[in-house]
Design an enzyme around this catalytic site. Structure first.
Site, short mmCIF file in Angstrom:
data_model
loop_
_atom_site.label_atom_id
_atom_site.label_comp_id
_atom_site.label_asym_id
_atom_site.label_seq_id
_atom_site.Cartn_x
_atom_site.Cartn_y
_atom_site.Cartn_z
N ASP A 23 37.78 41.12 44.87
CA ASP A 23 38.21 42.40 45.40
C ASP A 23 37.28 43.51 44.93
OD1 ASP A 23 40.37 41.09 46.45
OD2 ASP A 23 41.81 41.86 44.99
N ARG A 24 37.25 44.60 45.66
CA ARG A 24 36.41 45.75 45.32
C ARG A 24 36.64 46.20 43.88
NH1 ARG A 24 38.11 51.20 48.08
NH2 ARG A 24 39.76 50.86 46.56
#
Length: 233
Positions: A60-61
């Site tokens: 995920d970011r």
């Protein structure tokens, strides 16, 4: 990221694979709106090969830590198969501000992607027999606690989108800084997400020991980790 910045984040490199320490807050690839992303810097990781490496999996970011890249088609293909077969060991660290119900355990809760009315999406926990349900299993144990924080080690046995984040929220102990999977009416978090891909164990070469790679925790997690007993250095 320029060449010096991305190359300084290399944790492991051989003929087939690279593992880099992904920074929190930077997506691994461009979304629909474009914008900065980690893949833009892969050109600086060719090291003489005709093409840059490619993502073997995703983070995920807002998740930091170990990210594996395949070099050339052979490396990417081997890594893809190992991830698909669940043969790569994945260890995450998370900080929560609520205690899990037990010091260790297994979270087995199927997940499903839900599209919202606003056009966004989120993952939700559903019954195993619900349509489009994806089996998801995460093992966890508490490594330490203190100062109102709990330090958890997590080993996901499946690789569903947002799996650890949803599973911990479902358990009643969402990750510190969690922006999406909180009880309705909760205040927007001010801290960054405290989720870190701590280690990968990759059986890449059949006649050799598995490759173990660790990433140091990011700066924004150090204070809470130390409150829980983590010693730097």
């Amino acid at each position: 990221m320029n060449a010096q910045e991305i190359q300084a984040r290399i944790l492991y490199r051989d003929a087939l694979m690279l593992v880099i320490d992904k920074p929190a807050g930077l997506p691994v690839h461009a979304g629909p709106g474009g914008g900065p992303n980690l893949e833009r810097s892969f050109e600086h990781l060719r090291f003489g090969l005709p093409k840059p490496p490619a993502l073997a999996h995703r983070l995920d970011r807002d998740t930091s830590g170990c990210l594996a890249l395949g070099r050339q088609h052979k490396g990417l293909s081997k890594l893809g198969k190992l991830f698909q077969e669940g043969r790569i060991g994945k260890t995450y660290w998370a900080i929560t501000s609520a205690a899990p119900p037990e010091a260790s355990g297994t979270i087995s809760a199927a997940l499903k992607k839900l599209t919202t009315r606003a056009g966004g999406w989120r993952m939700i926990v559903v019954g195993d027999d619900e349509k489009d349900a994806q089996k998801a299993v995460t093992y966890y144990k508490v490594l330490g606690s203190g100062g109102g924080y709990w330090w958890l080690e997590l080993n996901p046995k499946t690789g569903r989108t947002h799996q650890i984040r949803v599973h911990l929220a479902h358990l009643g102990c969402p990750i510190l800084g969690e922006p999406q999977y909180l009880p309705e009416g909760s205040a927007k978090p001010t801290a960054k997400l405290h989720l870190h891909s701590r280690a990968l164990v990759v059986p890449l070469y059949p006649k050799k020991d598995p490759i173990r790679v660790e990433a140091p925790p990011p700066a924004h997690m150090i204070r809470a980790l130390q409150a829980c007993g983590f010693v730097t250095g």
